[in-house]
Motif scaffolding. Structure first.
Motif, PDB file in Angstrom:
ATOM      1  N   ALA A   1      42.430  35.975  31.331  1.00  0.00           N
ATOM      2  CA  ALA A   1      43.452  36.289  30.331  1.00  0.00           C
ATOM      3  C   ALA A   1      42.786  36.315  28.971  1.00  0.00           C
ATOM      4  CB  ALA A   1      44.578  35.261  30.354  1.00  0.00           C
TER       5      ALA A   1
ATOM      6  N   ASP B   1      40.153  41.613  36.856  1.00  0.00           N
ATOM      7  CA  ASP B   1      41.604  41.511  36.794  1.00  0.00           C
ATOM      8  C   ASP B   1      41.968  40.812  35.486  1.00  0.00           C
ATOM      9  OD1 ASP B   1      44.249  41.541  37.395  1.00  0.00           O
ATOM     10  OD2 ASP B   1      44.157  40.027  38.975  1.00  0.00           O
TER      11      ASP B   1
ATOM     12  N   GLU C   1      46.638  47.326  32.730  1.00  0.00           N
ATOM     13  CA  GLU C   1      48.022  47.469  33.179  1.00  0.00           C
ATOM     14  C   GLU C   1      48.862  46.246  32.823  1.00  0.00           C
ATOM     15  OE1 GLU C   1      50.497  48.140  37.362  1.00  0.00           O
ATOM     16  OE2 GLU C   1      48.338  48.536  37.267  1.00  0.00           O
ATOM     17  N   ASP C   2      48.279  45.076  32.981  1.00  0.00           N
ATOM     18  CA  ASP C   2      49.019  43.829  32.777  1.00  0.00           C
ATOM     19  C   ASP C   2      48.864  43.362  31.334  1.00  0.00           C
ATOM     20  OD1 ASP C   2      50.579  41.671  33.319  1.00  0.00           O
ATOM     21  OD2 ASP C   2      49.216  40.724  34.754  1.00  0.00           O
TER      22      ASP C   2
ATOM     23  N   ALA D   1      54.220  34.729  32.727  1.00  0.00           N
ATOM     24  CA  ALA D   1      53.241  35.815  32.686  1.00  0.00           C
ATOM     25  C   ALA D   1      52.098  35.610  33.674  1.00  0.00           C
ATOM     26  CB  ALA D   1      52.682  35.954  31.273  1.00  0.00           C
ATOM     27  N   GLY D   2      52.076  34.459  34.335  1.00  0.00           N
ATOM     28  CA  GLY D   2      51.036  34.184  35.322  1.00  0.00           C
ATOM     29  C   GLY D   2      49.793  33.540  34.768  1.00  0.00           C
TER      30      GLY D   2
ATOM     31  N   THR E   1      40.628  36.086  37.884  1.00  0.00           N
ATOM     32  CA  THR E   1      41.569  36.634  36.917  1.00  0.00           C
ATOM     33  C   THR E   1      41.287  36.039  35.548  1.00  0.00           C
ATOM     34  OG1 THR E   1      43.296  36.920  38.587  1.00  0.00           O
ATOM     35  CG2 THR E   1      43.999  36.886  36.288  1.00  0.00           C
TER      36      THR E   1
ATOM     37  N   ILE F   1      44.754  39.842  32.243  1.00  0.00           N
ATOM     38  CA  ILE F   1      46.057  39.742  31.599  1.00  0.00           C
ATOM     39  C   ILE F   1      45.789  39.739  30.094  1.00  0.00           C
ATOM     40  CG2 ILE F   1      48.152  38.381  31.272  1.00  0.00           C
ATOM     41  CD1 ILE F   1      47.559  37.040  33.980  1.00  0.00           C
TER      42      ILE F   1
ATOM     43  N   ILE G   1      50.983  42.149  27.940  1.00  0.00           N
ATOM     44  CA  ILE G   1      52.284  41.520  27.740  1.00  0.00           C
ATOM     45  C   ILE G   1      52.470  41.066  26.298  1.00  0.00           C
ATOM     46  CG2 ILE G   1      53.806  39.662  28.541  1.00  0.00           C
ATOM     47  CD1 ILE G   1      51.928  39.517  31.048  1.00  0.00           C
TER      48      ILE G   1
ATOM     49  N   SER H   1      47.132  48.860  26.518  1.00  0.00           N
ATOM     50  CA  SER H   1      47.750  49.301  27.780  1.00  0.00           C
ATOM     51  C   SER H   1      47.078  50.544  28.351  1.00  0.00           C
ATOM     52  CB  SER H   1      49.248  49.574  27.568  1.00  0.00           C
ATOM     53  OG  SER H   1      49.930  48.377  27.295  1.00  0.00           O
TER      54      SER H   1
END
Length: 220
Positions: free
Chosen positions: A5, A26, A45-46, A61-62, A3, A28, A48, A41
């Motif tokens: 970000a 994946d 999808e993620d 937010a992970g 993942t 963020i 923020i 977006s």
């Protein structure tokens, strides 16, 4: 799956986030600008809206213990530094940070950024690599305010260190390549003393590049 970000969705951050998403990663995506979140977006999808200096908001937010986080905040060195500190506290593993200036980059490195990048400088370096073999092209507009120029050294520059030449022009220009004999070097030390017959390539604000070019022209 790893993942990632991406924090800061200006031109650089947007294309990084979009590119990673297109590779099936994946992602963020984070920014404090609702419009930028709306645009990204379409691809992620993620996405923020949040203040990246807020540890609690990042946690919710992970953005905790991630494999890679890219800080691409381009308008405030303070915000990117505070963001880096928050990310470190949340035990994110590999943090790559965009720097605005050399001093900013040095601070980010000292605070634990795994890698500091200078997007404009890296793009300029690639462009110079394409230009240096062409003796006809000796300058190019890199953007509306930034120019790259290459030229043979003149007498007033011989013996000066790179840092001294940059200081002569208020550090608004930076040497990105130097040709000695038949070889171009792209990682030139600030303490390197310019020699006769060297060829130099600088990037900087147009007004300062023009001042440098006028100086060298006046000696020819």
């Amino acid at each position: 799956m790893k993942t990632y970000a991406v924090i800061g969705l200006g031109k650089f951050g947007f294309h990084i986030a979009k590119g990673l998403a297109e590779q099936g990663m994946d992602i963020i995506a984070i920014d404090n600008d609702p419009h930028k979140i709306q645009v990204i977006s379409e691809y992620i999808e993620d996405a923020i809206i949040l203040d990246s200096t807020d540890i609690k908001a990042l946690q919710e937010a992970g953005v905790v213990g991630l494999d890679t986080v890219i800080i691409s905040i381009g308008d405030s060195s303070d915000l990117s530094i505070l963001t880096l500190m928050a990310l470190k506290e949340l035990e994110n593993k590999t943090i790559i940070a965009k720097a605005i200036t050399l001093t900013h980059g040095e601070i980010l490195a000292r605070l634990g950024a795994f890698k500091v990048i200078y997007p404009e400088r890296e793009s300029a370096k690639k462009l110079v690599e394409n230009l240096v073999g062409n003796v006809v092209i000796d300058q190019v507009d890199f953007s509306s305010t930034i120019k790259i120029a290459k030229f043979s050294v003149t007498q007033s520059l011989i013996g000066k260190q790179v840092k001294d030449i940059e200081a002569m022009f208020e550090n608004e220009i930076h040497l990105i390549a130097c040709k000695t004999r038949d070889n171009w070097t792209f990682d030139v030390e600030k303490t390197y003393k310019i020699r006769e017959n060297d060829m130099l390539a600088f990037i900087g604000k147009k007004a300062f590049i023009e001042k440098l070019r006028n100086l060298t022209k006046s000696e020819n």
